[in-house]
Design an enzyme around this catalytic site. Structure first.
Site, PDB file in Angstrom:
ATOM      1  CG  HIS A 146      32.958  44.263  38.651  1.00 58.83           C
ATOM      2  ND1 HIS A 146      33.964  43.509  39.715  1.00 58.83           N
ATOM      3  CD2 HIS A 146      31.597  44.853  39.530  1.00 58.83           C
ATOM      4  CE1 HIS A 146      33.274  44.111  40.286  1.00 58.83           C
ATOM      5  NE2 HIS A 146      32.253  44.618  40.287  1.00 58.83           N
ATOM      6  CG  ASP A 205      37.569  42.738  38.484  1.00 62.59           C
ATOM      7  OD1 ASP A 205      35.506  43.001  38.641  1.00 62.59           O
ATOM      8  OD2 ASP A 205      38.146  43.568  38.520  1.00 62.59           O
ATOM      9  CG  ASP A 250      32.295  44.851  45.195  1.00 64.72           C
ATOM     10  OD1 ASP A 250      31.822  44.874  43.596  1.00 64.72           O
ATOM     11  OD2 ASP A 250      33.007  46.132  45.229  1.00 64.72           O
ATOM     12  CD  GLU A 278      34.030  47.765  39.132  1.00 63.82           C
ATOM     13  OE1 GLU A 278      33.563  49.000  39.558  1.00 63.82           O
ATOM     14  OE2 GLU A 278      34.712  47.008  40.065  1.00 63.82           O
ATOM     15  CD  GLU A 279      36.158  45.521  42.502  1.00 62.10           C
ATOM     16  OE1 GLU A 279      36.787  47.029  42.692  1.00 62.10           O
ATOM     17  OE2 GLU A 279      34.514  45.591  43.464  1.00 62.10           O
ATOM     18  CG  ASP A 321      29.478  46.643  41.129  1.00 56.51           C
ATOM     19  OD1 ASP A 321      29.555  46.278  41.788  1.00 56.51           O
ATOM     20  OD2 ASP A 321      30.223  47.618  41.055  1.00 56.51           O
ATOM     21  CG  HIS A 341      36.758  47.204  48.198  1.00 59.80           C
ATOM     22  ND1 HIS A 341      36.889  48.578  47.215  1.00 59.80           N
ATOM     23  CD2 HIS A 341      36.147  46.855  47.117  1.00 59.80           C
ATOM     24  CE1 HIS A 341      35.972  48.271  45.732  1.00 59.80           C
ATOM     25  NE2 HIS A 341      36.200  46.933  45.932  1.00 59.80           N
TER      26      HIS A 341
END
Length: 487
Positions: free
Chosen positions: A78, A80, A117, A147-148, A171, A459
């Site tokens: 992904h 994003d 990520d 995705e997030e 991922d 994150h």
């Protein structure tokens, strides 16, 4: 800090593309520049390139000579990233590049999330597309958006957008581990509507803050005992509200639905006669929480400071219902798997609390590898807030990915890893959400695994990538492609 420069990182091509990606703004739901970059990347090299209405991109590369009879492999990642910065760091994720820092064997960002990520997965796919030394069958590199914040790119993908037989999801975050299953998830939103009341004269106004917690990924890190800033702050607020004539003028904490909140704060007022008493209570509270988390939250900060007077606050009835609901709602590991030792099966995360315009909006996320478990914990969360008088909305969520221990590509991945490194990789399921469950719904024939280099603190601004594992992961990826099964 080490003297190594980003130009020295190996594999050079892979890290070169990662540096290019870090210069492109790509917050979730704002991936337009990244989509354009990928489209131009494929078209400029004469590779078949498609972009769907959601902004997902697929770039296809033909098989190398002699490999035309192999099954088509999809490399999926992904585009994003989660955008978080440390307090006091001035960074505009819609325009500023990520500033890379090499610290020993780790690659980090300067005060923000790194975006490895899943930018490192995107970079690996681009390196495959341009590397002419790899022998491989037909390849499709699929890059999804958003995705997030709910896997909406994968959810919006139409059948036929990709046509491969095998999907390698890039991922994951532990080199030497191959993932064959993941949790499904759902988001719960609770809203309290409040009336404004006047704060009486002669009150002591103050701000309480809990910050500098570890935070982390609400899936990967939920079982590590990290403190939840919203829960910690609320413990003090509820105790104070039940002891003093407390007025709550503002509260906020957390940000992303898939991140354990690192900081939370509230503006309050108590009668001036209770000023010293509430300060003592806060100091006692802080010392108790520090003792509870002494082995984990070593940098936690607890701050009380006086503020200017605020004329209005939340009405007392709503305040008490809010604080009691936040205290009572479940947060953390709800159930462990009975099938996979050590795997969290079901969890919930009290992700964010925001007060504005007569409302307090609370976002929580629930995860489970069992559909029934996901519903059970979401129902439990909903019940607490509905009993407290909040309006509650539970989203549709996304499915989990059921492990297939007999997977053909799994056996190839295990064998190639053992040949390369003379040891067995670990085969695991993950509590975090991956797009694989959605792909399996749309493409039930797909044979899938997920693997990646080692990352920590994703994150959060502590996100970092273990540089030596990138080369190991790259070697394994190349070996899997070269061992692609015959159609």
């Amino acid at each position: 800090m080490t003297k190594m420069k980003t130009e020295d990182l190996k594999p050079a091509a892979l890290f070169g593309y990662f540096k290019e990606i870090c210069a492109i703004p790509r917050p979730s739901k704002h991936e337009e520049k990244m989509t354009a970059y990928l489209k131009a990347f494929g078209e400029s090299r004469g590779l078949a390139t498609k972009v769907d209405e959601a902004g997902n991109v697929v770039i296809s590369k033909p098989a190398t000579p002699g490999m035309e009879n192999r099954k088509t492999i999809i490399l999926q990642s992904h585009m994003d990233m989660v955008c978080e910065s440390n307090k006091g760091v001035n960074h505009d994720f819609l325009s500023d590049p990520i500033r890379l820092v090499v610290d020993g064997e780790w690659l980090k960002a300067d005060g923000t999330t790194l975006g490895a990520d899943n930018g490192i997965g995107v970079a690996a796919a681009l390196a495959v597309l341009t590397d002419e030394t790899i022998k491989h069958g037909p390849i499709e590199c699929v890059f999804t958006v958003d995705e997030e914040t709910g896997l909406t790119g994968a959810n919006a993908m139409q059948g036929g957008f990709m046509n491969g037989d095998i999907l390698l999801n890039l991922d994951s975050e532990d080199e030497g581990e191959i993932f064959i299953g993941c949790a499904g998830g759902v988001r719960t939103d609770a809203t309290f509507k409040y009336s404004e009341v006047s704060v009486p004269e002669g009150y002591f106004h103050f701000k309480v803050t809990v910050n500098n917690l570890l935070g982390g990924h609400s899936g990967d890190d939920i079982n590590k005992g990290h403190a939840n800033a919203n829960k910690v702050l609320n413990r003090f607020l509820l105790t104070a509200a039940e002891k003093y004539d407390l007025y709550l003028t503002y509260i906020e904490g957390g940000n992303k639905h898939n991140a354990i909140p690192r900081e939370a704060c509230a503006l309050c007022a108590v009668p001036m006669k209770d000023k010293e008493s509430v300060r003592v209570d806060f100091n006692v509270f802080a010392s108790e929480v520090e003792a509870e988390y002494a082995a984990i939250e070593t940098k936690a900060q607890f701050i009380m400071e006086s503020t200017d007077a605020t004329s209005t606050a939340m009405d007392k009835d709503t305040m008490l219902r809010l604080l009691r609901a936040l205290h009572g709602v479940f947060n953390g590991v709800f159930a462990m798997s009975n099938d996979v030792p050590g795997l969290v099966e079901t969890s919930s995360n009290l992700a964010s609390v925001r007060m504005a315009d007569g409302e307090v909006r609370i976002v929580l996320s629930q995860r489970s590898s069992a559909a029934s478990g996901k519903k059970d914990v979401a129902d439990s969360v909903r019940a607490v807030f509905e009993l407290a008088g909040a309006e509650v909305e539970v989203g549709e969520g996304y499915p989990g990915w059921k492990p297939n221990a007999k997977s053909e590509i799994l056996q190839i991945a295990i064998a190639t890893y053992k040949q390369l490194f003379d040891k067995e990789p670990k085969v695991k399921a993950i509590h975090a959400g991956l797009e694989c469950g959605l792909f399996l719904e749309k493409y039930p024939h797909l044979d899938m695994i997920s693997f990646g280099p080692t990352m920590r603190g994703v994150h959060s601004p502590d996100e970092r990538l273990l540089i030596p594992t990138v080369a190991l992961w790259w070697q394994h990826l190349v070996a899997v492609l070269e061992a692609a099964p015959v159609k």
